[in-house]
Write a protein that holds these residues in place. Structure first.
Motif, PDB file in Angstrom:
ATOM      1  N   LEU A   1       0.966  -1.738   0.051  1.00  0.00           N
ATOM      2  CA  LEU A   1       0.331   0.609   0.410  1.00  0.00           C
ATOM      3  C   LEU A   1       0.719   1.320   0.070  1.00  0.00           C
ATOM      4  CD1 LEU A   1      -2.830   1.429  -0.216  1.00  0.00           C
ATOM      5  CD2 LEU A   1      -2.547   0.975   2.643  1.00  0.00           C
ATOM      6  N   PRO A   2       1.102   1.468  -1.184  1.00  0.00           N
ATOM      7  CA  PRO A   2       2.569   2.478  -1.288  1.00  0.00           C
ATOM      8  C   PRO A   2       1.324   4.452  -1.455  1.00  0.00           C
ATOM      9  CG  PRO A   2       1.983   1.952  -3.136  1.00  0.00           C
ATOM     10  CD  PRO A   2       1.517   0.884  -2.565  1.00  0.00           C
ATOM     11  N   ALA A   3       2.130   5.693  -0.978  1.00  0.00           N
ATOM     12  CA  ALA A   3       0.922   6.210  -0.593  1.00  0.00           C
ATOM     13  C   ALA A   3       0.644   7.283  -2.286  1.00  0.00           C
ATOM     14  CB  ALA A   3       2.350   7.597  -0.104  1.00  0.00           C
ATOM     15  N   GLU A   4      -0.037   8.005  -2.381  1.00  0.00           N
ATOM     16  CA  GLU A   4      -0.151   8.006  -3.782  1.00  0.00           C
ATOM     17  C   GLU A   4       0.233   9.415  -4.151  1.00  0.00           C
ATOM     18  OE1 GLU A   4      -2.856   7.991  -6.805  1.00  0.00           O
ATOM     19  OE2 GLU A   4      -3.482   6.554  -5.224  1.00  0.00           O
ATOM     20  N   GLU A   5       0.933   9.635  -5.150  1.00  0.00           N
ATOM     21  CA  GLU A   5       1.937  10.255  -5.880  1.00  0.00           C
ATOM     22  C   GLU A   5       1.190  11.642  -5.842  1.00  0.00           C
ATOM     23  OE1 GLU A   5       4.752  11.315  -9.066  1.00  0.00           O
ATOM     24  OE2 GLU A   5       3.836   9.507  -9.189  1.00  0.00           O
ATOM     25  N   ASN A   6       1.935  12.635  -4.337  1.00  0.00           N
ATOM     26  CA  ASN A   6       1.480  13.764  -5.186  1.00  0.00           C
ATOM     27  C   ASN A   6       0.319  14.333  -3.859  1.00  0.00           C
ATOM     28  OD1 ASN A   6       3.774  14.822  -6.092  1.00  0.00           O
ATOM     29  ND2 ASN A   6       3.283  14.246  -8.270  1.00  0.00           N
TER      30      ASN A   6
END
Length: 374
Positions: A295-300
């Motif tokens: 679950l990576p962070a959503e870019e920007n």
């Protein structure tokens, strides 16, 4: 009072009504929800379960027992009885000077439609006595400030809870003294089958969210349709099930900003499987280790991009998505179908996420939309 209870129970049986449906509504004469009153209700239920109803007109009411020396103690449900304690209408506030005790055997213990206040208890439940509970459920509950844990287990006795359910709740400023995790299952003799958290908002906790390193949650942890913001302190975990085969399933969840100011919060460690479906993690949800690669962070996209005013407890969505706690849907006009289905008398919340009554003036969130009430 006891005679009235007895007549009521007799009348229920005479009408052929299942005695397990026994209900007692607090009256103006009931100044507190005491152990004595709980015992009397259980005694007169004539079956295995009872319901205590607290009218919203009661406002705030203490919940306590009394020791032989006259000191206030925690309350418990008599052994073998299951009980629902619920508010009626506007949420009343239950003030706990001491923790609630699960001791004994109970098919279920349920709290519904109430505010819970830490009036000295520090933990809503701080269980050390032996307990065997089929279901422990908190539904439509609001808590603002619990110094230590929502639920903590400790000691050497077997504490078994088949299913813990948290549904449609708002929990703010939990573990405010950085004492114990919001959910802290602290012994090898703690036997939790399932932890089911849904349709809820968690705004602020200064420890781990879930700590369960002593024994597995055998049927796993499920978190669905929830919003998280300002959770997990430095060096702590969103979920710490170190060495335990505890599965985690998260669906339709938003992970907003972490609480740690030094970016040293931690993510998830477990020997079980992790599954994430339609979840969103903000860029300011920072885990220094156990970073949840799945679950990576959503870019920007940080918390301020996702929520209207998160620092003031307004988690109405800015984004074009139905995700997180459903109470915050609709702020961008994209969830009209949800709003149209909502009841005309849907509850209103202030910008701290707390339910307010019709006399409140100012900005409220109702049906997922901000409205100015003058």
């Amino acid at each position: 009072m006891k005679k009235i209870f007895t007549l009521a129970a007799t009348a229920l049986c005479a009408m052929g009504i299942n005695a397990q449906g026994y209900q007692y509504v607090l009256t103006d004469a009931d100044e507190a929800l005491t152990q004595e009153l709980i015992n009397t209700v259980a005694e007169n239920a004539g079956g295995t379960s009872a319901e205590i109803v607290i009218p919203g007109s009661k406002g705030s009411i203490e919940v306590y027992g009394t020791s032989d020396s006259g000191e206030k103690t925690g309350v418990k449900i008599p052994n073998g009885i299951s009980m629902t304690i619920k508010g009626q209408g506007e949420k009343p506030t239950l003030k706990f000077p001491k923790s609630f005790n699960l001791e004994g055997t109970h098919d279920f213990i349920r709290f519904e439609n109430v505010n819970i206040e830490d009036a000295g208890c520090q933990y809503f439940i701080n269980q050390s006595a032996e307990a065997n509970v089929g279901e422990l459920a908190l539904t439509s509950i609001e808590i603002n400030g619990m110094e230590r844990s929502l639920i903590r287990t400790q000691g050497s006795n077997v504490i078994q809870i088949n299913n813990i359910v948290v549904d449609n709740c708002i929990l703010t400023n939990m573990s405010s003294a950085n004492g114990y995790s919001v959910f802290y299952f602290g012994t090898a003799d703690t036997k939790i089958s399932k932890l089911d958290i849904k349709n809820s908002t968690f705004n602020g906790s200064q420890r781990s969210f879930i700590e369960a390193s002593k024994a597995p949650v055998t049927n796993g942890v499920t978190i669905s349709d929830c919003t998280f913001y300002n959770n997990v302190e430095s060096g702590r975990y969103f979920m710490d099930a170190n060495g335990q085969e505890t599965n985690l399933t998260m669906t339709n969840v938003i992970l907003g900003k972490t609480h740690a100011t030094d970016d040293k919060a931690k993510g998830i460690r477990t020997a079980g499987a992790m599954t994430f479906t339609n979840c969103l993690r903000a860029t300011d949800c920072i885990y220094a280790s156990n970073n949840i690669a799945e679950l990576p962070a959503e870019e920007n996209l940080n918390s301020a991009d996702i929520f209207q005013n998160p620092e003031n407890g307004d988690f109405s969505l800015k984004i074009d998505s139905k995700i997180g706690d459903p109470r915050w849907y609709g702020s961008t006009g994209i969830n009209n179908a949800v709003v149209e289905k909502a009841a005309a008398d849907a509850p209103a919340y202030n910008l701290a996420g707390q339910k307010v009554n019709n006399s409140f003036k100012g900005i409220v969130v109702k049906n997922g939309k901000k409205v100015v009430v003058k």
